[in-house]
Scaffold this motif. Structure first.
Motif, mmCIF file in Angstrom:
data_model
loop_
_atom_site.group_PDB
_atom_site.id
_atom_site.type_symbol
_atom_site.label_atom_id
_atom_site.label_comp_id
_atom_site.label_asym_id
_atom_site.label_seq_id
_atom_site.Cartn_x
_atom_site.Cartn_y
_atom_site.Cartn_z
ATOM 1 N N LEU A 165 12.351 -6.397 1.387
ATOM 2 C CA LEU A 165 11.328 -6.910 0.462
ATOM 3 C C LEU A 165 9.920 -6.785 1.038
ATOM 4 C CD1 LEU A 165 13.134 -10.016 -1.070
ATOM 5 C CD2 LEU A 165 12.583 -7.841 -2.182
ATOM 6 N N GLN A 166 9.787 -6.962 2.355
ATOM 7 C CA GLN A 166 8.451 -6.829 2.956
ATOM 8 C C GLN A 166 7.925 -5.401 2.807
ATOM 9 O OE1 GLN A 166 6.009 -9.061 4.757
ATOM 10 N NE2 GLN A 166 5.110 -7.211 3.889
ATOM 11 N N VAL A 167 8.778 -4.408 3.115
ATOM 12 C CA VAL A 167 8.352 -3.011 2.988
ATOM 13 C C VAL A 167 8.094 -2.676 1.525
ATOM 14 C CG1 VAL A 167 9.052 -0.606 3.316
ATOM 15 C CG2 VAL A 167 9.546 -2.295 5.096
ATOM 16 N N ALA A 168 8.940 -3.176 0.625
ATOM 17 C CA ALA A 168 8.732 -2.945 -0.814
ATOM 18 C C ALA A 168 7.375 -3.483 -1.264
ATOM 19 C CB ALA A 168 9.860 -3.594 -1.607
ATOM 20 N N LYS A 169 7.020 -4.639 -0.749
ATOM 21 C CA LYS A 169 5.726 -5.233 -1.096
ATOM 22 C C LYS A 169 4.579 -4.338 -0.630
ATOM 23 C CE LYS A 169 2.886 -9.333 -0.219
ATOM 24 N NZ LYS A 169 2.759 -10.573 0.608
ATOM 25 N N TRP A 170 4.688 -3.817 0.609
ATOM 26 C CA TRP A 170 3.643 -2.924 1.128
ATOM 27 C C TRP A 170 3.523 -1.658 0.276
ATOM 28 C CZ3 TRP A 170 5.679 -3.322 6.836
ATOM 29 C CH2 TRP A 170 5.188 -4.504 7.413
ATOM 30 N N ILE A 171 4.672 -1.094 -0.110
ATOM 31 C CA ILE A 171 4.647 0.124 -0.931
ATOM 32 C C ILE A 171 3.972 -0.160 -2.251
ATOM 33 C CG2 ILE A 171 6.054 1.861 -2.112
ATOM 34 C CD1 ILE A 171 8.259 1.280 0.014
ATOM 35 N N GLN A 172 4.350 -1.260 -2.899
ATOM 36 C CA GLN A 172 3.772 -1.583 -4.209
ATOM 37 C C GLN A 172 2.274 -1.833 -4.100
ATOM 38 O OE1 GLN A 172 5.677 -1.278 -6.963
ATOM 39 N NE2 GLN A 172 3.764 -1.468 -8.110
ATOM 40 N N GLU A 173 1.841 -2.469 -3.028
ATOM 41 C CA GLU A 173 0.400 -2.695 -2.816
ATOM 42 C C GLU A 173 -0.342 -1.360 -2.706
ATOM 43 O OE1 GLU A 173 0.093 -5.126 0.653
ATOM 44 O OE2 GLU A 173 0.673 -6.974 -0.368
ATOM 45 N N ASP A 174 0.254 -0.390 -1.983
ATOM 46 C CA ASP A 174 -0.375 0.929 -1.850
ATOM 47 C C ASP A 174 -0.413 1.656 -3.192
ATOM 48 O OD1 ASP A 174 -0.689 0.404 0.800
ATOM 49 O OD2 ASP A 174 0.444 2.125 1.535
ATOM 50 N N ILE A 175 0.656 1.494 -3.991
ATOM 51 C CA ILE A 175 0.676 2.131 -5.321
ATOM 52 C C ILE A 175 -0.462 1.573 -6.166
ATOM 53 C CG2 ILE A 175 1.995 2.373 -7.471
ATOM 54 C CD1 ILE A 175 4.565 2.193 -5.704
ATOM 55 N N GLU A 176 -0.584 0.270 -6.175
ATOM 56 C CA GLU A 176 -1.614 -0.374 -7.001
ATOM 57 C C GLU A 176 -3.024 -0.075 -6.500
ATOM 58 O OE1 GLU A 176 -0.410 -4.423 -6.852
ATOM 59 O OE2 GLU A 176 1.352 -4.112 -8.137
ATOM 60 N N ALA A 177 -3.154 0.177 -5.186
ATOM 61 C CA ALA A 177 -4.470 0.487 -4.611
ATOM 62 C C ALA A 177 -4.814 1.970 -4.718
ATOM 63 C CB ALA A 177 -4.511 0.046 -3.152
ATOM 64 N N GLY A 178 -3.885 2.779 -5.261
ATOM 65 C CA GLY A 178 -4.145 4.209 -5.416
ATOM 66 C C GLY A 178 -3.963 5.018 -4.160
ATOM 67 N N ARG A 179 -3.321 4.434 -3.150
ATOM 68 C CA ARG A 179 -3.116 5.166 -1.897
ATOM 69 C C ARG A 179 -1.841 6.000 -1.912
ATOM 70 N NH1 ARG A 179 -5.435 0.253 0.235
ATOM 71 N NH2 ARG A 179 -3.354 -0.700 0.407
ATOM 72 N N ALA A 180 -0.931 5.732 -2.816
ATOM 73 C CA ALA A 180 0.334 6.459 -2.878
ATOM 74 C C ALA A 180 0.160 7.779 -3.620
ATOM 75 C CB ALA A 180 1.391 5.599 -3.569
ATOM 76 N N LEU A 181 1.182 8.629 -3.560
ATOM 77 C CA LEU A 181 1.115 9.934 -4.232
ATOM 78 C C LEU A 181 1.218 9.821 -5.748
ATOM 79 C CD1 LEU A 181 3.375 12.198 -1.965
ATOM 80 C CD2 LEU A 181 0.885 12.253 -2.153
ATOM 81 N N SER A 182 1.828 8.733 -6.204
ATOM 82 C CA SER A 182 2.042 8.562 -7.641
ATOM 83 C C SER A 182 1.790 7.113 -8.020
ATOM 84 C CB SER A 182 3.486 8.942 -8.002
ATOM 85 O OG SER A 182 3.809 8.523 -9.304
ATOM 86 N N LYS A 183 1.413 6.921 -9.298
ATOM 87 C CA LYS A 183 1.216 5.560 -9.805
ATOM 88 C C LYS A 183 2.525 4.927 -10.270
ATOM 89 C CE LYS A 183 -3.528 6.494 -11.349
ATOM 90 N NZ LYS A 183 -4.432 6.560 -12.530
ATOM 91 N N ALA A 184 3.605 5.683 -10.237
ATOM 92 C CA ALA A 184 4.891 5.165 -10.704
ATOM 93 C C ALA A 184 5.285 3.934 -9.899
ATOM 94 C CB ALA A 184 5.967 6.227 -10.579
ATOM 95 N N PRO A 185 5.572 2.816 -10.552
ATOM 96 C CA PRO A 185 5.967 1.613 -9.814
ATOM 97 C C PRO A 185 7.376 1.761 -9.247
ATOM 98 C CG PRO A 185 6.213 1.249 -12.165
ATOM 99 C CD PRO A 185 5.585 2.612 -12.012
#
Length: 819
Positions: free
Chosen positions: A417-437
């Motif tokens: 859950l901790q890593v999932a939270k970090w990934i979702q934060e990056d998605i919402e901040a636009g740092r990930a490759l895709s906006k897909a949740p």
């Protein structure tokens, strides 16, 4: 190879609904297409003793089989070698589509492996369909084309027997094979094929869904593309990235860009194009990151295809390795390493490691977090569409891309859950490759409650929303301790069964109270005096209470030989007498193995070098995985084999002569002497047999995970057959005249500059032992007599300054010293 399998057909009304047994035997295989993959698949079939016929188009000039002939000849030159021994290339039957299609009727399995062109494949299917045997399985070796679309060209009678089979390159060495069904494929067809591929070819099978690039290439190539984007973003060089993404990250030692060079940049580009052509922004939210990188386009335009063209991301000039500079479109010196701080971070426990990387301020740390986050994100979003369970993804990435852990395993170990939270934060901040949740199942329900996708009940299937256990076929009963995923709770060999004795050096245990297993626990399974004590205890215990003894240590290597490092303190304190005592005890242990009252079976996987080789050759029987590398390599550290290896060579030569009409011992001795004097190592179980370290009566096992099962079965079979240890007897040696002949050849090699003076001295000592020393030709000697000569030669060399230089060099750097 065959399998026993429950028939899925219900019994007619009024009859007992008993399960019947059906067998699927693969007596012969046809491979269609003599290109890189087809020829190497044929080579691997020969390695595992499966008759194979290799087809291709008729040559336009000369013999009709010219295309196949050229491909088969090419197999002998490839490195790493696709063949166990090059001369086995002749066992590949050659054929062409114009003259030999009738041969397909003799084949139980047809593997199509022509170029990745849908139209070409469909045309070939129409041509072969009338000739395929009515029971044969037809499979396409494709890296990503739709199996269902390919099946459309086949007659209705063949469609239920058609599927995809995706070997990874090179087929001999890569463990992963993906099997892909179409809607029309009968379930038992995949079971039959999985059984053959698992036990007959020695592979790890993962079943993939019929989606572009299946599982491993879908996730792996997307990861490579993402890595290239992040490299550009953080301004890193290929060599630094490879240093970061190799062993330090728990992946293949070649890292990212060296791996791309090995695979072939044209092959990589083809797989990328498959993604581009078969996906879009609607079907894959990461589609925007699938554009072919500019640097890859540049290299392809320049004809730099990687290792096959001797230039790609890297280029070797003499001994110097250069890397491609995109700005200059030329090569510059390589060898830059990553910052040591990240190497230290990557050694931390998973939770701490990922936390440090995510909060790192340096570009190398940010890069590492980014590629790991991208892999987690991509795998989670696509799990339901590409695989049945998370286990399939993790095993595919381990076996196909050389990862120590799959993406879900690492994520789960680091704290789901901790890593999932970090990934979702990056998605919402636009740092990930895709906006897909991330999918909802990541945060809610059984996965969140279990703390990950892998549990003792099984691995997560997002389609059925259940944890599903591993698919078990009868063939899997041969795998006592198969590779499994983190969190599965699968039994570990280190604690399985009933332990009779365990210390820091060895564990003696049993699975069935019939055969005793001895597992070495030392580093690299090195043989120390304490290990010898444990082995002698194992023999005594087995003779008293068991049918046999199996030496199996769970993983690679089998053993790298004597533990020289542990002998050095005694040598420094007491002198050579301590070494002589240790060698004498090792020799006693080897003879104790040879003359044990129960059969002793060595189960060999990986390296069996020096003392490890001596341990194997003094066992009653050997069961070896295909990838077993066996040899007496003591010359590399300036020594001679000292635990009976040279005695074995002399005895085997005498036994071979006794079975022939020749009475001259020297020709039978030459090959064994040469192997020891030149530290030759068999590069496969097949070549190890050719060198005499495995016998014709020994068993080669294609699948590493079946090694223990077969070894235990062999021990029981030997016992049931009335095992008796060989009687001790004297045997003739070549004597001083044989030694003089060998010595003359060594003088020529020394004077010609082919060997150093110290190599000459070592080889002369080896010649003295294997010929029996200062005795007449034909003099009968005992094993103990020759072992005394071995021990004397070993101890003489231990005191030699040049040998000491070699030993210290090997212990210090791991590289041989040439002096």
């Amino acid at each position: 190879m065959y399998k026993d399998q429950d028939d899925r057909t219900a019994a007619p009304a009024g009859q007992d609904n008993e399960k019947t047994t059906r067998r699927f035997q693969v007596k012969k295989v046809a491979v269609l297409g003599a290109g890189v993959m087809g020829a190497q698949i044929a080579a691997h079939l020969v390695n595992v003793k499966v008759p194979v016929v290799l087809f291709d188009l008729p040559a336009k000039g000369g013999p009709k089989n010219g295309v196949v002939t050229k491909a088969v000849e090419g197999l002998k030159k490839l490195k790493p070698s696709p063949l166990g021994v090059p001369e086995d290339a002749v066992l590949i039957q050659q054929a062409n589509y114009e003259e030999h299609l009738s041969l397909l009727g003799e084949c139980d399995l047809v593997i199509e492996a022509i170029a990745e062109r849908m139209d070409w494949k469909l045309d070939l299917y129409r041509k072969i369909a009338p000739h395929v045997a009515p029971h044969a399985i037809v499979a396409s070796n494709t890296s990503g084309l739709s199996i269902t679309k390919l099946s459309q060209a086949l007659p209705e009678a063949i469609k239920p027997r058609f599927c995809g089979i995706h070997f990874f390159n090179p087929p001999r060495y890569m463990y992963l094979v993906e099997l892909i069904a179409t809607p029309a494929t009968r379930p038992e067809i995949l079971d039959d094929l999985e059984t053959f591929v698992t036990s007959g070819l020695g592979k790890g099978v993962v079943r993939a869904k019929d989606t572009p690039n299946f599982i491993a290439n879908r996730v792996g190539i997307a990861g490579m593309l993402a890595t290239m984007r992040e490299v550009e973003k953080f301004g890193l060089t290929w060599d630094v990235v490879d240093d970061l993404t190799g062993k330090k990250l728990g992946r293949a030692s070649s890292g990212t860009f060296r791996t791309a060079d090995v695979v072939g940049l044209d092959t990589m580009a083809h797989v990328i194009k498959t993604l581009q052509d078969n996906l879009n922004a609607d079907t894959d939210p990461f589609y925007a990151s699938f554009a072919t990188p500019d640097v890859l386009k540049t290299l392809l335009e320049m004809g730099h295809l990687g290792q096959k063209s001797k230039a790609g991301f890297y280029k070797k000039v003499g001994r110097e390795v250069l890397r491609f500079d995109p700005a200059r479109k030329d090569y510059v010196p390589a060898g830059e390493k990553a910052d040591e701080v990240y190497g230290r971070m990557l050694k931390k426990p998973a939770a701490e490691r990922l936390k440090l990387l995510r909060h790192s301020e340096g570009p190398q740390g940010q890069f590492l977090w980014s590629i790991l986050r991208n892999s987690f994100h991509y795998a989670a979003v696509h799990l339901a569409s590409i695989a049945d369970t998370a286990r399939d993804v993790d095993l595919a990435m381990r076996w196909g891309f050389g990862m120590k852990q799959g993406p879900f395993e690492l994520w789960q170990e680091a704290g789901w859950l901790q890593v999932a939270k970090w990934i979702q934060e990056d998605i919402e901040a636009g740092r990930a490759l895709s906006k897909a949740p991330l999918p909802e199942w990541v945060f809610k329900g059984p996965v969140a409650e279990a703390g990950g996708v892998h549990t003792p009940e099984g691995s997560w299937n997002p389609t059925t929303k259940k944890f599903e256990p591993r698919r078990l076929l009868p063939v899997h009963r041969r795998q006592y301790f198969p590779e499994n995923v983190l969190g599965s709770g699968a039994p570990k060999w280190e604690t399985a069964g009933r332990t009779l004795h365990e210390d820091a050096n060895i564990r003696l245990w049993t699975l069935d109270d019939e055969v005793l297993v001895a597992s070495l626990k030392t580093k690299m399974h090195a043989i120390s005096p304490e290990v010898c004590e444990g082995l002698q205890q194992a023999i005594e215990t087995a003779e008293k209470d068991f049918q046999g003894l199996v030496i199996w240590s769970g993983d690679e290597p089998f053993s790298v030989g004597a533990d020289l490092q542990s002998m050095l303190p005694a040598f420094m304190a007491v002198g050579v007498a301590a070494i002589e005592d240790a060698e004498g005890f090792m020799q006693q242990t080897m003879l104790r193995l040879r003359y044990a009252a129960v059969p002793v079976v060595s189960a060999i996987r990986g390296m069996a070098l020096g003392g490890g080789c001596e341990l194997a050759i003094h066992s009653s029987h050997r069961v070896a995985a295909m990838e077993s590398y066996i040899g007496l390599v003591e010359v590399g550290v300036g020594l001679v084999p000292g635990a009976g290896g040279l005695t074995y060579i002399a005895r085997r030569a005498a036994e071979a002569m006794a079975q022939s009409t020749h009475k001259d011992l020297l020709p039978f001795l030459t090959e064994g002497f040469t192997a020891a004097a030149m530290a030759k190592v068999g590069t496969s179980a097949i070549e190890s047999r050719k060198l005499g370290y495995l016998l014709d009566s020994d068993v080669m096992v294609p699948n590493k995970d079946e090694l223990l099962y077969v070894a235990i079965a062999q021990a029981k079979a030997l016992h049931d057959a009335g095992w008796r240890a060989p009687l001790k007897r004297l045997f003739p040696v070549a004597g001083r005249s044989g030694k003089a002949t060998i010595q003359g050849q060594l003088v020529n090699m020394r004077d010609g500059g082919f060997i150093s003076r110290h190599d000459f001295h070592i080889a002369s000592l080896i010649a003295n032992v294997v010929t029996g020393g200062d005795v007449d030709a034909g003099t009968p000697v005992s094993e103990e007599y020759l072992m005394t000569l071995e021990r004397q030669a070993f101890c003489e060399l231990v005191q030699h300054p040049k040998t000491q230089e070699r030993i210290l060099g090997m212990l210090g750097t791991g590289n041989p010293v040439r002096n």
